[in-house]
Scaffold this motif. Sequence first.
Motif, short mmCIF file in Angstrom:
data_model
loop_
_atom_site.label_atom_id
_atom_site.label_comp_id
_atom_site.label_asym_id
_atom_site.label_seq_id
_atom_site.Cartn_x
_atom_site.Cartn_y
_atom_site.Cartn_z
N VAL A 115 -0.22 0.08 -9.34
CA VAL A 115 -1.10 -0.04 -8.04
C VAL A 115 -1.55 -1.65 -8.30
O VAL A 115 -2.15 -3.06 -7.03
CB VAL A 115 -1.92 0.74 -7.93
N LEU B 203 0.57 -0.63 0.02
CA LEU B 203 0.29 -0.24 -0.16
C LEU B 203 1.20 1.16 0.19
O LEU B 203 0.71 2.10 -1.16
CB LEU B 203 -0.78 -0.06 1.11
N PHE C 188 -3.98 8.95 -9.66
CA PHE C 188 -4.38 7.25 -9.67
C PHE C 188 -4.61 6.91 -10.87
O PHE C 188 -4.11 5.41 -11.46
CB PHE C 188 -5.81 6.86 -8.60
N SER D 48 2.31 2.04 -3.60
CA SER D 48 1.30 2.40 -4.60
C SER D 48 0.73 3.64 -4.32
O SER D 48 0.73 4.42 -5.55
CB SER D 48 -0.33 1.71 -3.76
N THR D 49 0.99 4.09 -2.75
CA THR D 49 0.69 5.32 -2.50
C THR D 49 1.75 6.18 -3.09
O THR D 49 1.29 7.21 -3.48
CB THR D 49 -0.14 5.13 -1.31
N VAL E 267 1.34 9.53 -5.13
CA VAL E 267 2.24 10.74 -5.37
C VAL E 267 2.60 11.71 -5.97
O VAL E 267 2.96 12.52 -6.30
CB VAL E 267 2.44 11.01 -3.54
#
Length: 277
Positions: A112, A22, A105, A25-26, A30
């Motif tokens: 992701v 996670l 995203f 992915s974040t 960003v």
Amino acid sequence: MTKKNINEMSFLDHLEDLRWHLIRSTLAIVIVGTVAFIFSRALFRLIIFAPLEMSFPTYRLLCKTAQFFNIESTFCGEELPMIIQSRTMAGQFSADIWTSITAGFVIAFPYVIYQFWKFISPGLHDDERKHSRGFIIASSLLFFIGVLFGYYVVCPLSINFLANYNISEVVDNQIDIGSYIGLVRSTALASGFIFELPIVIYFLTKIGLVTPLFLRKYRKYALVIVLILSAIITPPDVASQIIVAIPVLILYEISIYISKIVIRNQERKIKKDVRTR
């Protein structure tokens, strides 16, 4: 990570592994979102605010279609009867930030999905892990097609309908920028996730929750659900709902075929294992 390692991992170890996936992915979202923020002026001009212009490809196509059938249409107007405004101090800044995050995203979606696959793949068989590249490509492709469908079909239909809808001449459509961007964002992302239906059905079939027989048996209920979803993400007119429902129904039929293939491969594997014993 081997299956032995997986079996030896505790629940907290799995949570720790998930946390790092996670985090990665974040970070990707960003980083890409930061780049989108730097070029946000072009992003708003070329993409976000493009459906406000009557020269938008969808409007031109629907206008030509209406003219061909000699039908009067709002798609042939000179401009949409609405004004975008910001009514809060941080309205434009918030719109810029959230739009950049959304763009981050969408663009980082393949990475992701890759991190999601890295988390679940150690628990799969070797032959299943070999298809990781195909899974990432298929998931990303379906998501991008869904986002484009939402942006070029659902979004302009919704904007045109709502902009031209009025209950009285004394009411002007002065739309807050947050409301407008929320519509663009929700329609694009919702369509992107809806187009992931074949991938969802694939995994549900793998774990035994659905079968082709089950999907065929409840096809009529699925039709009702699709129409409800279409009504939620589109303006309340029959034509728009049908336009959205058709590709989703096609995806449902494709999902039945995918489920059939998964069951067939599982049966072949069982037969092969029986023969080798």
